[in-house]
Enzyme design. Structure first.
Site, PDB file in Angstrom:
ATOM      1  N   TYR A   1      32.647  40.838  39.192  1.00  0.00           N
ATOM      2  CA  TYR A   1      31.294  40.755  39.733  1.00  0.00           C
ATOM      3  C   TYR A   1      30.701  42.156  39.874  1.00  0.00           C
ATOM      4  O   TYR A   1      31.420  43.123  40.152  1.00  0.00           O
ATOM      5  CB  TYR A   1      31.301  40.102  41.121  1.00  0.00           C
TER       6      TYR A   1
ATOM      7  N   ARG B   1      41.221  32.502  40.035  1.00  0.00           N
ATOM      8  CA  ARG B   1      40.073  31.614  40.001  1.00  0.00           C
ATOM      9  C   ARG B   1      39.754  31.279  38.559  1.00  0.00           C
ATOM     10  O   ARG B   1      39.667  32.154  37.711  1.00  0.00           O
ATOM     11  CB  ARG B   1      38.850  32.292  40.626  1.00  0.00           C
TER      12      ARG B   1
ATOM     13  N   TYR C   1      39.583  35.427  37.156  1.00  0.00           N
ATOM     14  CA  TYR C   1      39.962  36.661  37.856  1.00  0.00           C
ATOM     15  C   TYR C   1      40.971  36.355  38.969  1.00  0.00           C
ATOM     16  O   TYR C   1      40.990  35.248  39.519  1.00  0.00           O
ATOM     17  CB  TYR C   1      38.732  37.379  38.420  1.00  0.00           C
TER      18      TYR C   1
ATOM     19  N   HIS D   1      33.873  30.136  36.515  1.00  0.00           N
ATOM     20  CA  HIS D   1      32.912  29.313  37.252  1.00  0.00           C
ATOM     21  C   HIS D   1      31.585  30.047  37.401  1.00  0.00           C
ATOM     22  O   HIS D   1      31.510  31.268  37.301  1.00  0.00           O
ATOM     23  CB  HIS D   1      33.460  28.940  38.632  1.00  0.00           C
TER      24      HIS D   1
ATOM     25  N   HIS E   1      28.327  30.019  40.227  1.00  0.00           N
ATOM     26  CA  HIS E   1      27.832  29.552  41.521  1.00  0.00           C
ATOM     27  C   HIS E   1      26.378  29.091  41.371  1.00  0.00           C
ATOM     28  O   HIS E   1      25.565  29.768  40.727  1.00  0.00           O
ATOM     29  CB  HIS E   1      27.890  30.672  42.559  1.00  0.00           C
TER      30      HIS E   1
END
Length: 238
Positions: free
Chosen positions: A104, A153, A143, A156, A158
């Protein structure tokens, strides 16, 4: 047109306290929640202005610097509907995600994967008259995170869905069909019913793909009822 009211099944959504997801132990409430009546002004506002959206807001591939982001180019599309499958027009969808390497653009993300200088990982769009939306983006990478020694994870995106006012907000996540980490992701496994997780998995949609450009995935969002998309927050009456 009137339609039957279908009560929300709160067992469908992830519980706040799920010990296998380690940080939920310290973040989940220990006492019953209080129901606080909202005023009319809180329910109807503040509202967002449709003119505040720019022409590239729904294009995460180009909306940060104008130069293309690195990674597998995809389209994410679908419809937002109510419990009776009627379209929800004019809803504001905001999305955020990791880049193709699983990182991110955030000061607290210390993952050793590289940042993409041309990718912010954020975008938004409005649903059309038929409840439809389309976003262009890069398929995010998996990640690791500090849940236990080898927690990962799965890929995905959000989603945040706003109604007419900013106080009307629901939050969820979209996963990808065929992800090998599905049964290993501690956060995805907080859903008590495997069928609920199925509602968060976007299938590949080759009919909507752009040849020689982008694959497409379809993610429909249902706001309430027996077909409801699982949400991370479940405000009363939403």
């Amino acid at each position: 047109m009137s339609a039957p009211y279908i009560p929300r099944d709160r067992r469908w959504h992830p519980p706040a306290h799920t010990p296998d997801y380690k940080t939920s132990v310290t973040r989940s409430p220990r006492l019953p929640l209080l129901s606080v009546e909202q005023s009319l002004s809180e329910i109807t506002g503040p509202t967002f202005g449709h003119t505040a959206l720019g022409p590239r807001d729904a294009d995460l591939i180009h909306n940060f610097t104008g130069a293309p982001a690195i990674g597998e180019r995809i389209l994410v599309h679908g419809r937002v509907t109510d419990e009776n499958l009627r379209p929800v027009a004019g809803a504001l969808l905001e999305v955020w995600q990791a880049n193709a390497a699983g990182r991110y653009r955030h000061v607290n993300d210390g993952y050793l994967a590289p940042l993409d200088p041309n990718f912010s990982g954020c975008g938004r769009c409005l649903t059309g008259a038929d409840g439809s939306y389309t976003l262009r983006t890069i398929k995010p990478g998996a990640y690791p995170f500090r849940n236990h020694g080898n927690s990962w994870r799965m890929a995905h995106i959000h989603f945040s869905i706003f109604g007419a006012g900013l106080a009307q907000r629901l939050v969820t996540q979209m996963y990808f069909e065929g992800d090998p980490l599905r049964d290993q992701d501690p956060i995805a496994q907080t859903l008590p019913d495997p069928a609920a997780l199925d509602r968060l998995v976007a299938p590949l949609d080759l009919n909507a793909s752009i040849p020689l450009d982008s694959l497409a995935y379809r993610f429909d969002i249902t706001l309430r009822g027996r077909r409801q998309t699982p949400f991370e927050n479940r405000p009363e009456g939403a």
